[in-house]
Design an enzyme around this catalytic site. Structure first.
Site, PDB file in Angstrom:
ATOM      1  N   GLU A 176       0.815  -1.226   0.000  1.00 61.63           N
ATOM      2  CA  GLU A 176       0.000   0.000   0.000  1.00 61.63           C
ATOM      3  C   GLU A 176       0.847   1.275   0.000  1.00 61.63           C
ATOM      4  OE1 GLU A 176      -3.052  -0.228   3.088  1.00 61.63           O
ATOM      5  OE2 GLU A 176      -4.144  -1.717   1.929  1.00 61.63           O
ATOM      6  N   GLU A 295      -5.488  -8.266  -0.593  1.00 63.86           N
ATOM      7  CA  GLU A 295      -6.200  -8.006   0.668  1.00 63.86           C
ATOM      8  C   GLU A 295      -7.653  -7.753   0.313  1.00 63.86           C
ATOM      9  OE1 GLU A 295      -4.705  -5.170   3.516  1.00 63.86           O
ATOM     10  OE2 GLU A 295      -2.629  -5.660   3.000  1.00 63.86           O
ATOM     11  N   GLN A 352      -7.834 -11.209   7.163  1.00 64.71           N
ATOM     12  CA  GLN A 352      -6.651 -12.036   7.270  1.00 64.71           C
ATOM     13  C   GLN A 352      -7.092 -13.456   7.652  1.00 64.71           C
ATOM     14  OE1 GLN A 352      -3.443 -10.094   9.419  1.00 64.71           O
ATOM     15  NE2 GLN A 352      -3.721  -8.176   8.307  1.00 64.71           N
TER      16      GLN A 352
END
Ligand code: AHR
Length: 504
Positions: A176, A295, A352
């Site tokens: 990111e 993600e 996650q």
């Protein structure tokens, strides 16, 4: 009384979108909260193995059948010195962890994580630090992990007790880097140059590795689009994938709008594909860049609780979203959306895996259990391997606050030719009405129904907890039947369905 509407689907076995790359069923473990410490690793736990890894957690992860796990971050990686986490544990430094405001003990590092990954039968997707560090630390880590022997870093690994190289194939070039919250955030130009040079030297050390360059942290980023174009202009010939990150929430408690957010993911994926192909055209390149949604998940339930975390705690309860039934429905819909793009989306990581925005929860020194979102992920990961079949769907439509023409039925099918199996994943996101579902599978001659699994609840806010771990769980009493190649099934309002067929 619940009313019914009609939805139809046609599947032709020759109309394939693509073979599924199983890595779209990946997940993610970051040094964050209790993902590592108290999640996968808890040496004093009654069910820990000789290395301190929780066997109860490993068992649940194996049910999810996760082929690749991203590590060690996330935001964490942008301040991480990988050297802190190798060698004798008693000599490893405790560090301030600036991404999440905690203390990192470094008890677990690269080698332990690789050992754990072998135990759960998964590969590692390793991220390198392009925040505080750069090309030198990254190439050294590749050499430490993948070079056989006879060099400084490979011999250091051997001296740490790991004679054989780890052979890690998939690597992320930072995390990111477009986000102002990122440690040592960069502009697209700065990151693009750094990523290109880092990619070059990593591949010089090991030409067999594959690299993921950072795309945008979400579609809302003001730099979205231009970021991808600039970064790819710099890195195109050195990298293999570009990342996308996407989290959803329902803070407004608007279920109809929330469940329509699969359309947002669809638009995000299409936009990134378009940008990759724009750069390909500009460069007259023969190479195609594919996508890594490394993600994705629901993330919003824990936002308030996280404001109260004591600074510099060790493994606090952080990002511990408690997922409800409607979250499971959305996760199912998002997985269907990913499968629709199986020709370009080659990797994805449910963010996650344990405790931190995760399908698996644990109690320190106690039990572990499945959150609601565990089930759709488990179904698609186990039965969604093979060829994605392009469906032709006709469904009732509805409008919500942010979306128009939302199909009540979201569905896709995967055909496993080796096993002669076909699985249909179907979400009925209509709040009020059942769907009389009819699906033409006449091209799958001789296929019969194996089972019709259903996840349903009359409470969209129902959750699983330590004391009530089976509050939301699937049954296989769905009523799907097949007559002359036409499936008929009732899809209850707000339900996740898995209709499995095989040739007997
Ligand atoms: O998964 C939690 C965090 O979300 C990751 O550390 C970061 O990459 C993203 O913003």
């Amino acid at each position: 009384m619940v009313k019914s509407k009609k939805a139809k689907m046609v599947l032709d076995r020759n109309y394939k979108i693509s073979q599924v790359d199983n890595r779209i069923y990946g997940s993610f473990i970051e040094h964050l909260g209790r993902a590592v410490y108290g999640g996968i690793y808890e040496p004093g736990h009654f069910d820990a193995d000789e290395k301190g890894f929780r066997k109860d957690v490993m068992k649940l992860i194996k049910e999810l059948n996760v082929p690749i796990v991203r590590y060690p971050g996330g935001n964490f990686v942008s301040g991480y010195n990988w050297e802190d986490g190798v060698g004798p544990v008693e000599k490893r430094p405790r560090r301030t962890e600036l991404a999440w405001g905690t203390i990192e003990t470094n008890e677990i590092g690269t080698n332990e994580f690789v050992e754990w990954s072998k135990k759960v039968g998964t590969d590692v997707m390793m991220a390198v630090n392009l925040g505080t560090r750069g090309a030198d630390a990254a190439r050294n880590l590749v050499e430490y992990c993948n070079h056989p022997s006879g060099t400084y870093w490979s011999d250091l690994r051997r001296s740490h007790g790991y004679e054989e190289p780890h052979n890690i194939k998939t690597w992320c070039l930072g995390n990111e880097m477009d986000g102002p919250w990122q440690i040592c955030h960069k502009t697209a130009e700065e990151y693009g140059r750094l990523a290109a040079e880092t990619a070059k030297v990593m591949k010089l050390v090991d030409p067999s590795i594959e690299l993921v360059v950072c795309g945008s942290s979400s579609m809302e980023m003001p730099t979205f689009g231009q970021w991808e174009a600039t970064v790819l202009e710099e890195t195109y010939e050195h990298v293999d994938y570009i990342s996308l990150h996407r989290y959803y929430g329902n803070a407004e408690n608007d279920t109809a709008n929330y469940l329509a957010k699969t359309l947002d993911l669809d638009a995000f994926i299409k936009s990134v594909i378009a940008t990759c192909d724009y750069v390909k055209a500009k460069k007259r390149s023969k190479k195609t860049i594919n996508l890594s949604l490394d993600e994705w998940n629901v993330w919003f339930h824990s936002n308030e609780a996280d404001k109260k975390i004591e600074p510099w705690s060790i493994a606090p309860h952080q990002l511990e979203d408690l997922y409800n039934f409607e979250d499971a429905l959305l996760v199912g819909g998002l997985l269907i959306t990913m499968l629709k793009h199986a020709d370009r989306l080659k990797m994805a990581c449910l963010a996650q895996l344990v405790n931190v925005i995760a399908p698996i929860m644990t109690e320190n020194e106690g039990a572990s259990w499945k959150q609601t979102i565990f089930y759709p992920f488990m179904h698609v990961s186990n039965y969604g391997r093979g060829y994605v079949i392009k469906p032709v769907i006709s469904s009732p439509l509805y409008d919500t606050k942010d979306f128009t023409d939302v199909p009540a039925l979201e569905s896709i099918a995967v055909s496993n030719e080796e096993k002669d199996e076909l699985t249909i994943f179907a979400l009925n996101r209509d709040l009020n009405d059942n769907l009389e579902f009819q699906c033409d599978v006449r091209s799958f001659k001789g296929y019969k129904i194996v089972e019709h699994i259903v996840l349903e609840s009359n409470d969209v806010h129902a959750v699983n907890t330590k004391d009530n771990p089976n509050n939301v769980k699937p049954h296989n009493n769905g009523d799907a039947k097949i007559i002359d190649g036409i499936i008929e099934a009732n899809l209850s309002k707000l339900s996740w369905n898995v209709i499995r067929l095989a040739k007997h």
